[in-house]
Design an enzyme around this catalytic site. Structure first.
Site, PDB file in Angstrom:
ATOM      1  N   HIS A   1      27.937  77.519 -55.681  1.00  0.00           N
ATOM      2  CA  HIS A   1      27.211  77.213 -54.803  1.00  0.00           C
ATOM      3  C   HIS A   1      25.596  77.650 -55.170  1.00  0.00           C
ATOM      4  CE1 HIS A   1      29.644  75.670 -51.773  1.00  0.00           C
ATOM      5  NE2 HIS A   1      29.525  76.866 -50.953  1.00  0.00           N
TER       6      HIS A   1
ATOM      7  N   TYR B   1      26.111  84.702 -43.720  1.00  0.00           N
ATOM      8  CA  TYR B   1      27.001  83.822 -44.116  1.00  0.00           C
ATOM      9  C   TYR B   1      26.463  83.022 -45.134  1.00  0.00           C
ATOM     10  CZ  TYR B   1      30.441  85.060 -40.617  1.00  0.00           C
ATOM     11  OH  TYR B   1      31.760  85.928 -39.877  1.00  0.00           O
ATOM     12  N   GLU B   2      26.945  82.296 -46.106  1.00  0.00           N
ATOM     13  CA  GLU B   2      26.052  81.443 -46.935  1.00  0.00           C
ATOM     14  C   GLU B   2      25.605  80.297 -46.403  1.00  0.00           C
ATOM     15  OE1 GLU B   2      29.498  80.870 -49.873  1.00  0.00           O
ATOM     16  OE2 GLU B   2      30.130  79.029 -48.785  1.00  0.00           O
ATOM     17  N   SER B   3      25.858  79.939 -45.228  1.00  0.00           N
ATOM     18  CA  SER B   3      25.216  78.799 -44.705  1.00  0.00           C
ATOM     19  C   SER B   3      23.619  79.021 -44.201  1.00  0.00           C
ATOM     20  CB  SER B   3      26.006  78.391 -43.351  1.00  0.00           C
ATOM     21  OG  SER B   3      25.937  79.354 -42.432  1.00  0.00           O
ATOM     22  N   GLY B   4      23.528  80.393 -44.589  1.00  0.00           N
ATOM     23  CA  GLY B   4      21.833  80.656 -44.258  1.00  0.00           C
ATOM     24  C   GLY B   4      21.604  81.411 -43.206  1.00  0.00           C
TER      25      GLY B   4
END
Lengths: 257, 273, 273, 257
Positions: free
Chosen positions: C104, D51-54
């Site tokens: 990612h 979380y990696e979604s921001g």
């Protein structure tokens, strides 16, 4: 000169006409900002004005004193961070025209905003490069506007802050991902464009009433004139009216607090 | 985790003599109150970093706080020169200062790279400019995929960054709104950070993608209403363009400047905790 | 400058057979309606780029649109595998596809670098991982300032990027809000872009630092209410977690999948201009 | 095993206790998300979940099914773009703990989430790396939680998606700007930690009622045991109650639409 308009109005109107409707324009403070906003308020309502403070598609009612006046943000489509401005918008190739001023320009349209004299022992220290060095190479083309004088139009700049065509006119040759560079310089006397081959700045249009001798006298190198020289079209009444109102509003606004 | 301190205590704790200090704010939100506190505390030998030195660094340099300036545009916006900066560079008053000069694009990328934890920033920059001849920190690399020559500059990692913002909540989370400049990057790139705010509120009351700097990346939050004047705080007060114009004659003259400093900074004791 | 087109016409004009296509949206705002239009128009030999292929690429791959996939996490989030992707990779049904695999961090940086007009992205990445052994697009450079070895990947510059967003104004300026993913980067990095929106409004009615993509960096805006379902649009409708779970048995079976496609995509003529 | 709690509850509670109040934690979906949110709802109310979604500092009321559920954004302090998440927050060194799951882990704590078999001809294709490869090197330390079995705890992973200590335990030696890596692995049977010298995963704590033989049986290499082995503290009633409520809320929520 006409009594209807001043030389500096002639310069600003001519500079404003260089912008086409729909252009995206990265606007330097001062004369470029005046010209770009005049364009927006007259023939180019859809010109997109971008200031390096991150304000995208801004529509200031008065001219900003600084590159980051509140007015710019309040009237912008949105405001991005300064790293994003330079990375995505300038370097990302989203800008058609960079509109710059300068303290010194030379015959290959190199700009100096760093200093007069020697770098380690300057006679006059100027502000420096700011956004100009990358604007000059990453945008589609560059317009420059400044007043004509021997002090500003010099044979060779003391320091190339921002490249035009380099010390010998070849700086852009074979460089990948580079814009066209300065395509016109608009002064209070004339319009200059780089010669197609040598890139040397050449007068292509004289403002009404201006003589070749005046331009020669105000230029620090042996200025050339194109074979066919136009007379620059005069400002129309509407342009002058809008420009004067804009400057009056601006004057009132900046003397307030 | 952000601690609420007085501006005096925050500067006293985090700004050491000899430190590398970035005070950011792109025209907007310039941390003048904090800069004045640094002057009052007579910090010395600072390496000052700022894209646009503006009046705040003119004052710090004139007050003798700086030994070096890293910058990309050093003027009084829309007015003219920074005369204290010029006096230091051209005549060594009150002390000579070293300058390291970049373009905006390079400094913005260097702050970004600092926030991103990288040692360098890569940009398509400085083509044809003389700046690489006078700044040995500008290097070039070849792209391993295309062969294109690109500029490389070291990332900026200040010892301490100082910024001003609209408001903090009780946990020290800070909202920056309007022209956000490189403030978030400056804070995230720095070892320590001080944020002055117009006010402390219960709730930032903002939108999902607001520029919020979490309290846990900030060391100190200091309440400093009006702390950006004569620059401005979007939503609070406008820029005093008049002050910027009036600064020109003050800064041109060493005595006028010293008198201004006495009256407006030294005599004006900063609030203590 | 953005042109308002029907989704049919936008896909027909900008998505060519053999094109490199990025459809982005990180869980949120996944452009399913546009993906279905691509399937209906039987586009072939696409190189599909997407950090998280999700069901949308499972469907495109199962429908035979793809010849290559560039990605960094290919699963059904919280449920399990993408069975159509697996069937293509493991058994070549309906055609074998080439995969190019990143992390990612690398893909996010590669989109960022694409938006930034750079040929490469630099990151502190892939340390100790086997991914560089199977992806020859991952290289390493040495920092000219510190000597640190850093990963380099080519930037992503799709032929066309397709994203979904909340709304556009009449000039085609688009507001993206909530989990914004890499959508803005995808649009700015691409040669052409299509944005589908829930609605077209007079005024985006937003805040000073909103994620707004100006109309002049977009080629086509297509109104597509519900265009992100079964993913979601913040402020409009929630994610159908149920659909994601129900997808698993459909996708496990070639016949069930083909029947689903017939009924839900091919039979469902997209709106024309 | 106790009748008061299940083995998987023991695992989740133990994993949750690894997080200290005030830690910033990058949360993987599934078991890590369950443990991290349990920590936030019990002993660590100020743990910062990312979380990696921001979504920064999020406080979901139900566990997200995906890494980018709307719940995460709605309850976050703010939400940043995914490039910013990986550049400023992960690589920028702002995260204390990365909390990961995995499909396979080996004796040097290397993680495989890419595939079983050979890369060009996989037996089973798994989802891939996602955010894990850089999380494992850029965060301060890594916690791993997954169920114990010979299929998941293997002598050598088929593919190092995400480095623990490398194929020979030395992958982090003399690497600048790298985190400590996996410092504990929490399973439904025990807690493992890397040996200080060899970095080989070693059992340091057995869950109540679990025997060494059970662990040996469920591990794909000759697992070592530390000289002093603790018994893992049992979940308390409050933790169990909060966990069960959280899972019930989540179950109801995700079956709705």
């Amino acid at each position: 000169m006409s009594e209807r308009y001043s030389a500096s109005e002639m310069m600003t109107v001519t500079a404003s006409r260089a912008l086409a409707n729909g252009n995206t324009c990265f606007v330097g403070i001062g004369l470029p900002s005046e010209a770009a906003n005049l364009a927006r308020l007259t023939h180019a309502p859809d010109v997109v004005l971008i200031y390096e403070s991150g304000t995208l598609q801004t529509r200031p009612d008065v001219l900003p004193l600084s590159i980051g006046d509140g007015e710019l943000c309040e009237t912008a489509l949105t405001t991005v961070s300064v790293p994003e401005m330079f990375r995505y918008w300038v370097q990302g190739g989203q800008i058609d025209v960079g509109f710059l001023g300068a303290a010194q320009v030379d015959k290959y349209a190199n700009l100096n905003t760093t200093l007069i004299g020697d770098y380690d022992n300057p006679k006059v220290r100027l502000p420096g490069g700011g956004g100009a060095p990358e604007m000059a190479t990453c945008t589609g083309e560059i317009f420059i506007t400044l007043k004509h004088s021997k002090r500003t139009f010099v044979d060779e700049v003391d320091f190339v802050t921002t490249v035009g065509f380099g010390r010998d006119g070849t700086a852009r040759d074979n460089v990948p991902n580079i814009g066209k560079g300065p395509t016109r310089i608009i002064t209070d006397l004339c319009v200059m464009q780089p010669d197609a081959d040598t890139k040397e700045l050449t007068v292509t249009s004289l403002h009404p009433g201006v003589t070749r001798e005046q331009v020669i006298e105000a230029t620090g190198w042996e200025i050339r004139f194109a074979d066919d020289i136009d007379e620059t079209p005069v400002p129309d009444d509407h342009e002058l009216e809008v420009l004067r109102e804009l400057k009056a509003r601006t004057e009132r606004h900046h003397s307030e607090a | 985790m952000a601690e609420f301190l007085s501006l005096h205590d925050a500067v006293s704790r985090y700004v050491a003599d000899g430190a590398t200090v970035a005070m950011e704010g792109f025209t907007h939100l310039i941390p003048f109150a904090a800069g004045h506190e640094v002057i009052r505390q007579k910090k010395r030998d600072l390496t000052l970093i700022r894209m646009t030195p503006d009046l705040i660094y003119d004052q710090l340099i004139g007050a003798g706080c700086a030994k070096k300036l890293i910058f990309s545009w050093g003027g009084n916006p829309g007015v003219g020169s920074l005369h204290r900066l010029r006096d230091a560079v051209e005549h060594g008053w009150p002390n000579s200062i070293e300058i390291l000069e970049h373009s905006h694009a390079a400094m913005a990328c260097a702050f970004e790279a600092g926030a991103a934890g990288l040692p360098l920033a890569i940009l398509r920059g400085y083509i044809g400019s003389d700046l690489p001849k006078v700044n040995d920190q500008i290097k070039f690399i070849d792209c391993p995929f295309t062969g294109e020559r690109l500029a490389a500059v070291p990332s900026i990692r200040p010892d301490v960054s100082i910024v001003h913002a609209q408001k903090a909540d009780r946990h020290g989370n800070v909202l920056v709104e309007g022209i956000v400049g490189v403030q978030k990057e400056a804070v995230m790139a720095a070892r320590h950070s001080i944020v002055t705010v117009e006010e402390v509120v219960d709730d930032l009351d903002t939108h999902p993608n607001a520029c919020v700097i979490p309290g846990w990346v900030i060391d100190a939050v200091a309440e400093a209403p009006g702390g950006a004047k004569p620059s401005y705080t979007h939503g609070y007060y406008p820029r005093s363009n008049k002050f910027y114009k009036d600064w020109d004659p003050i800064a041109r003259d060493r005595e006028a400047f010293s008198a201004w400093l006495d009256e407006n900074v030294y005599a004006n004791e900063g609030a203590k905790a």
